[in-house]
Design a protein around this motif. Sequence first.
Motif, PDB file in Angstrom:
ATOM      1  N   SER A  48       0.914  -1.224   0.160  1.00 36.35           N
ATOM      2  CA  SER A  48       0.096  -0.115   0.024  1.00 36.35           C
ATOM      3  C   SER A  48       0.933   1.175   0.018  1.00 36.35           C
ATOM      4  CB  SER A  48      -0.977   0.111   1.237  1.00 36.35           C
ATOM      5  OG  SER A  48      -1.737  -1.041   1.267  1.00 36.35           O
ATOM      6  N   ILE A  49       1.951   1.158   0.700  1.00 37.05           N
ATOM      7  CA  ILE A  49       2.809   2.507   1.105  1.00 37.05           C
ATOM      8  C   ILE A  49       3.647   2.599  -0.438  1.00 37.05           C
ATOM      9  CG2 ILE A  49       4.590   3.376   2.160  1.00 37.05           C
ATOM     10  CD1 ILE A  49       3.325   2.545   4.625  1.00 37.05           C
ATOM     11  N   ALA A  50       4.050   1.490  -0.977  1.00 33.95           N
ATOM     12  CA  ALA A  50       4.633   1.456  -2.047  1.00 33.95           C
ATOM     13  C   ALA A  50       4.007   2.153  -3.082  1.00 33.95           C
ATOM     14  CB  ALA A  50       5.129   0.068  -2.570  1.00 33.95           C
ATOM     15  N   ARG A  51       2.444   1.943  -3.189  1.00 33.25           N
ATOM     16  CA  ARG A  51       1.985   2.432  -4.204  1.00 33.25           C
ATOM     17  C   ARG A  51       1.527   4.108  -3.994  1.00 33.25           C
ATOM     18  NH1 ARG A  51       1.885  -1.836  -5.320  1.00 33.25           N
ATOM     19  NH2 ARG A  51       3.892  -1.067  -6.008  1.00 33.25           N
ATOM     20  N   ILE A  52       1.411   4.360  -2.490  1.00 36.29           N
ATOM     21  CA  ILE A  52       1.472   5.917  -2.189  1.00 36.29           C
ATOM     22  C   ILE A  52       2.686   6.601  -2.783  1.00 36.29           C
ATOM     23  CG2 ILE A  52       1.517   7.601  -0.179  1.00 36.29           C
ATOM     24  CD1 ILE A  52      -0.578   5.401   1.080  1.00 36.29           C
ATOM     25  N   MET A  53       3.843   6.012  -2.751  1.00 32.97           N
ATOM     26  CA  MET A  53       5.129   6.561  -3.132  1.00 32.97           C
ATOM     27  C   MET A  53       5.086   6.701  -4.722  1.00 32.97           C
ATOM     28  SD  MET A  53       7.844   4.188  -0.833  1.00 32.97           S
ATOM     29  CE  MET A  53       8.120   4.837   1.139  1.00 32.97           C
ATOM     30  N   GLU A  54       4.548   5.810  -5.306  1.00 37.62           N
ATOM     31  CA  GLU A  54       4.410   6.159  -6.867  1.00 37.62           C
ATOM     32  C   GLU A  54       3.521   7.348  -6.839  1.00 37.62           C
ATOM     33  OE1 GLU A  54       4.686   1.272  -7.697  1.00 37.62           O
ATOM     34  OE2 GLU A  54       2.746   2.423  -8.279  1.00 37.62           O
ATOM     35  N   PHE A  55       2.333   7.465  -6.215  1.00 34.67           N
ATOM     36  CA  PHE A  55       1.557   8.548  -6.426  1.00 34.67           C
ATOM     37  C   PHE A  55       2.220   9.721  -6.085  1.00 34.67           C
ATOM     38  CE2 PHE A  55      -2.929  10.286  -4.734  1.00 34.67           C
ATOM     39  CZ  PHE A  55      -3.075  10.896  -5.916  1.00 34.67           C
ATOM     40  N   THR A  56       3.273   9.922  -5.022  1.00 37.10           N
ATOM     41  CA  THR A  56       3.850  10.945  -4.769  1.00 37.10           C
ATOM     42  C   THR A  56       4.874  11.344  -5.892  1.00 37.10           C
ATOM     43  OG1 THR A  56       3.825   9.964  -2.657  1.00 37.10           O
ATOM     44  CG2 THR A  56       5.563  11.983  -2.955  1.00 37.10           C
ATOM     45  N   ASN A  57       5.409  10.400  -6.644  1.00 35.01           N
ATOM     46  CA  ASN A  57       6.404  10.607  -7.738  1.00 35.01           C
ATOM     47  C   ASN A  57       5.413  11.306  -8.867  1.00 35.01           C
ATOM     48  OD1 ASN A  57       8.548   9.760  -6.187  1.00 35.01           O
ATOM     49  ND2 ASN A  57       8.467   7.567  -7.293  1.00 35.01           N
ATOM     50  N   ALA A  58       4.340  10.624  -9.094  1.00 37.54           N
ATOM     51  CA  ALA A  58       3.597  11.144 -10.229  1.00 37.54           C
ATOM     52  C   ALA A  58       3.093  12.567 -10.157  1.00 37.54           C
ATOM     53  CB  ALA A  58       2.492  10.316 -10.418  1.00 37.54           C
ATOM     54  N   LEU A  59       2.706  12.927  -8.753  1.00 39.92           N
ATOM     55  CA  LEU A  59       2.552  14.249  -8.476  1.00 39.92           C
ATOM     56  C   LEU A  59       3.348  15.321  -8.614  1.00 39.92           C
ATOM     57  CD1 LEU A  59       0.161  16.363  -7.482  1.00 39.92           C
ATOM     58  CD2 LEU A  59       0.678  15.545  -5.151  1.00 39.92           C
ATOM     59  N   SER A  60       4.661  15.029  -8.068  1.00 40.08           N
ATOM     60  CA  SER A  60       5.680  15.671  -8.262  1.00 40.08           C
ATOM     61  C   SER A  60       5.985  15.968  -9.522  1.00 40.08           C
ATOM     62  CB  SER A  60       6.966  15.204  -7.442  1.00 40.08           C
ATOM     63  OG  SER A  60       8.093  15.483  -7.683  1.00 40.08           O
ATOM     64  N   LYS A  61       6.114  14.949 -10.432  1.00 36.10           N
ATOM     65  CA  LYS A  61       6.424  15.042 -11.683  1.00 36.10           C
ATOM     66  C   LYS A  61       5.559  16.170 -12.586  1.00 36.10           C
ATOM     67  CE  LYS A  61       6.662  12.294 -16.160  1.00 36.10           C
ATOM     68  NZ  LYS A  61       5.755  11.339 -16.596  1.00 36.10           N
ATOM     69  N   TYR A  62       4.185  15.784 -12.305  1.00 33.92           N
ATOM     70  CA  TYR A  62       3.038  16.839 -12.899  1.00 33.92           C
ATOM     71  C   TYR A  62       3.287  18.301 -12.325  1.00 33.92           C
ATOM     72  CZ  TYR A  62      -1.500  19.031 -14.206  1.00 33.92           C
ATOM     73  OH  TYR A  62      -2.204  19.824 -14.502  1.00 33.92           O
ATOM     74  N   LEU A  63       3.929  18.662 -11.177  1.00 38.98           N
ATOM     75  CA  LEU A  63       4.076  19.825 -10.756  1.00 38.98           C
ATOM     76  C   LEU A  63       4.922  20.351 -11.417  1.00 38.98           C
ATOM     77  CD1 LEU A  63       3.402  19.336  -6.894  1.00 38.98           C
ATOM     78  CD2 LEU A  63       1.807  20.480  -8.576  1.00 38.98           C
ATOM     79  N   ASN A  64       5.891  19.663 -12.203  1.00 34.06           N
ATOM     80  CA  ASN A  64       7.069  20.054 -13.184  1.00 34.06           C
ATOM     81  C   ASN A  64       6.456  20.750 -14.465  1.00 34.06           C
ATOM     82  OD1 ASN A  64       9.008  20.106 -11.015  1.00 34.06           O
ATOM     83  ND2 ASN A  64       9.577  18.075 -11.640  1.00 34.06           N
ATOM     84  N   GLU A  65       5.415  20.332 -14.672  1.00 29.55           N
ATOM     85  CA  GLU A  65       4.812  20.466 -16.159  1.00 29.55           C
ATOM     86  C   GLU A  65       4.765  22.051 -16.339  1.00 29.55           C
ATOM     87  OE1 GLU A  65       3.211  18.883 -18.692  1.00 29.55           O
ATOM     88  OE2 GLU A  65       4.041  16.839 -17.864  1.00 29.55           O
ATOM     89  N   GLU A  66       4.808  22.671 -17.382  1.00 29.64           N
ATOM     90  CA  GLU A  66       4.679  24.011 -17.652  1.00 29.64           C
ATOM     91  C   GLU A  66       3.663  24.533 -17.285  1.00 29.64           C
ATOM     92  OE1 GLU A  66       6.978  26.194 -19.986  1.00 29.64           O
ATOM     93  OE2 GLU A  66       8.431  25.038 -19.041  1.00 29.64           O
ATOM     94  N   GLU A  67       2.507  23.860 -17.919  1.00 29.37           N
ATOM     95  CA  GLU A  67       1.007  24.320 -17.686  1.00 29.37           C
ATOM     96  C   GLU A  67       0.425  23.437 -16.871  1.00 29.37           C
ATOM     97  OE1 GLU A  67      -1.061  26.716 -20.885  1.00 29.37           O
ATOM     98  OE2 GLU A  67      -0.227  24.959 -21.999  1.00 29.37           O
ATOM     99  N   LYS A  68      -0.366  24.106 -15.833  1.00 29.99           N
ATOM    100  CA  LYS A  68      -1.071  23.190 -14.679  1.00 29.99           C
ATOM    101  C   LYS A  68      -2.262  23.522 -14.798  1.00 29.99           C
ATOM    102  CE  LYS A  68       2.566  23.823 -12.060  1.00 29.99           C
ATOM    103  NZ  LYS A  68       4.014  23.999 -12.692  1.00 29.99           N
ATOM    104  N   ASN A  69      -3.013  22.333 -14.306  1.00 26.37           N
ATOM    105  CA  ASN A  69      -4.551  22.867 -14.065  1.00 26.37           C
ATOM    106  C   ASN A  69      -4.574  22.845 -12.510  1.00 26.37           C
ATOM    107  OD1 ASN A  69      -7.290  22.307 -13.372  1.00 26.37           O
ATOM    108  ND2 ASN A  69      -7.521  21.217 -15.513  1.00 26.37           N
ATOM    109  N   SER A  70      -4.961  24.045 -11.877  1.00 27.86           N
ATOM    110  CA  SER A  70      -4.947  24.033 -10.525  1.00 27.86           C
ATOM    111  C   SER A  70      -6.070  23.464  -9.871  1.00 27.86           C
ATOM    112  CB  SER A  70      -4.785  25.584 -10.053  1.00 27.86           C
ATOM    113  OG  SER A  70      -5.502  26.658 -10.993  1.00 27.86           O
ATOM    114  N   ALA A  71      -7.305  23.501 -10.586  1.00 24.20           N
ATOM    115  CA  ALA A  71      -8.376  22.847  -9.827  1.00 24.20           C
ATOM    116  C   ALA A  71      -8.333  21.330  -9.839  1.00 24.20           C
ATOM    117  CB  ALA A  71      -9.781  22.997 -10.704  1.00 24.20           C
TER     118      ALA A  71
END
Length: 808
Positions: free
Chosen positions: A673-696
């Motif tokens: 379960s925690i391994a999946r949460i770590m993956e989720f963290t990585n994905a969120l972090s990666k998204y936050l590096n996108e040029e354009e983001k959807n804040s909602a």
Amino acid sequence: MAYGTSIDKKWQDKWEAAKLYDFKEDSEKEKLYVLEMFSYPSGAQLHAGHWFNYGPVDSWARFKKMQGYNVFQPMGFDAFGLPAENYAIKTGIHPMDSTLKNIETMEKQLRAMGAMFNWDHEVVTCKPDYYKWTQWLFLKLYEKNLAYRKNAPVNWCPSCNTVLANEQVIDGHCERCDSEVTKKNLTQWFLKITDYADELLDGIDGLDWPEKTKAMQKHWIGKSKGAEATFKVKDSDLSFDVFTTRVDTLNGVTYVVLAPESPLVDQVTTEENKSAVEAYKVETSKQSEIERQSITREKTGVFTGSYAINPITHAEVPIWVADYVLATYGTGAVMAVPAHDDRDFAFATKYNLPIIRVVEGDELPYTGYGNLVNSGEFNGKASDAAKEAIVKKLAENNLGGWKVNFRLRDWLVSRQRYWGAPIPMIHCDSCGIVPVPEKDLPVELPYDVEFAPDGKSPLAKSESFVNTTCPKCGGPAHRDVDTLDTFVCSSWYFLRYVDNLNSEKAWDVDKVNAMVPVDKYVGGPEHATMHLLYARFVTKALRDMGLVNIDEPFKSLTHQGLILGPDGLKMSKSKGNTISPDTYISEFGADVFRMYLMFGFDYTEGGPWSDDAIKSMARFVDRVERVITSAVEEMKKSGKTSIDKAEKDLNFVRHNTIKSVLFDMDKMQFNTSIARIMEFTNALSKYLNEEEKNSAFIKEVVIDYLRILAPFAPHFAEEMWETIGGNFSIFNESFPTFDEKALVKDEVEIAIQVNGKIKAKIMVATGLEEDVIKETALADADVKAAIGDKTVAKVIVIKGRLVNIVVK
Ligand code: ANZ
Ligand code: ZN
């Protein structure tokens, strides 16, 4: 903020003030009784093992609360018994004082863990308001003829100076101090668990328990189907029964054996054999049952001088005494068939007794089945048919019949120790044994008693305790000076939790019935036979008295693994490899400690402690904090509103995380379960590096992220939840559900093989026609190069995964 103990404290206080953990009796929600085995306050501290039991299970309970269950998760202390008493003896402090002090420390530590224990329902088994009802339970069992006294050889630990239950004897040694266990005859109280042997066995299959534990209980109950046959003693009126699982071999009996403790031994032993038999009996009393059952040990025995008569052949066979026959099993007497039993074969060979084959088969000793020989009228019959025929004949002559035996023995509950609930019985010279009337409960354990063991019951030394009046005749009488096995206290605690403050009765039947059975029970595998069997027995007995309406107390059971020292060995003070949770918690915070325990080990396996791994968990929690903080910044900005590939990718991980965690948590798979949460963290972090983001969209994702994280890192997630403006408490939120649609990817990656070797990978839209996939594959430049000038013989498409091109 930076996550740490101050945040832990902040939320622990708020949760407590808000009574967040209260079980709501009037709730519409489905009840969920989550129970962790309560601890005994023997040492002064909670150790990593307690944490491993309680931390992850609390996360599970929080998860279930967020899933909409009305969770009841109580905690208490199994405070009577040897561990507390031994601790008191070692430190010289009175067990009452040391125990209550240890409980105070442990309560503090448990609170620092931030578990959602329902403290209002706490029970402490050594307090009179609890043991009053333990004594009441004993009286109820007595009333129903489920408690009785008998003189019996008991396991005696010469070092602890006490009687031990069979379960407390490990390989002939005391479970507590490892001294060799001896035998002693004493009048003892027993609980008649054997009355429920069949039901206890039959119920096992329906339990959601670890298979190994179920097998251990089955073995412990040990049902054995066989027959009994009566042997008359030659030239005497005496006779005795033997229990055998191989009645088909009755014609092959060449001697019989009595257990040395059998009362028959003295009656059949002839004058000239007396001294040898006596000496043998003394020798045997020094051996443990375990040793006596050892297959490799050299068999010994002595002849009594008497003979017995085979009930069907009327042959005369010598009666021996040998310690490989146990007094406590079957009838304590055995018909020996050396041709077909390994032990009997070894014995007969040693003492030159005849060996007669009665079953066809391999070389002797042959323990298999087959057709009978040398068996008169039964010759030629197969073993099974022969058993039927022989039992029929025995029964016709009143010399035996079918018989089922159990390995299970009645539960010996009296202890010659101080630190336990006094047995509520009074001995009167004119009335005999008189139960203490319920209105006079509890029979209080006197404080001022010399508790250090010296072989006698410490309570016998207290005159004010011993001397009393008989409730029946009013004459002078004395109290029972033994105390109850602590397993009696823990056999019913899960019932008292529900209605712990009731001073009128042990519990209100309706209240308890609404809460039981325990839906999830978690504790160590060392309780596979004792506690878990006793609690099942007591539940069934109480059910038959109309005091609960369940057959089984613990519907689903999980055993957590063992946390070892960093050196991979069992933690122990003497090895200096113990881990004290407190120092780690003050350094990293309770959530890091808990997350490490969940992520670093397979829950049911455990393993060695690692300082590096807990540090890396601390870094992960830091990282989460940074990612969420930067997400919160982004949430405030006005970004784009469209959902494009980057959003879809993150959404996929988000829903995949929810789906996986739901699945894994149901099986208490915390690490994955925690391994999946770590993956989720990585994905969120990666998204936050996108040029354009959807804040909602970010906000939506963060809300889910924290709700998923909450059970695993409760203080930390609650703090973050406050930061994003969430309402108190995140544990009143529901755990997210997943959207199957988000898990369907628009594109899939397909591997292309040429003659079985991967040459390229291409992205294609999901659901693309097979022909189109084929064309796309063949058009790929790398694939073209691989084919070269060879001819394509065949193209195999495995949808969504693979294209294999066969060329010649
Ligand atoms: C004769 C015989 C012949 C046996 C043969 C076995 C093989 P379980 O399966 O554990 O119930 N037995 C009975 N009472 C005993 C006692 N008090 N102490 C030691 N051994 C005892 O085992 C039943 C078998 O164990 C019985 O069947 C008996 O030996 C022995 F070819 O009887 B048999
Ligand atoms: Zn009396």
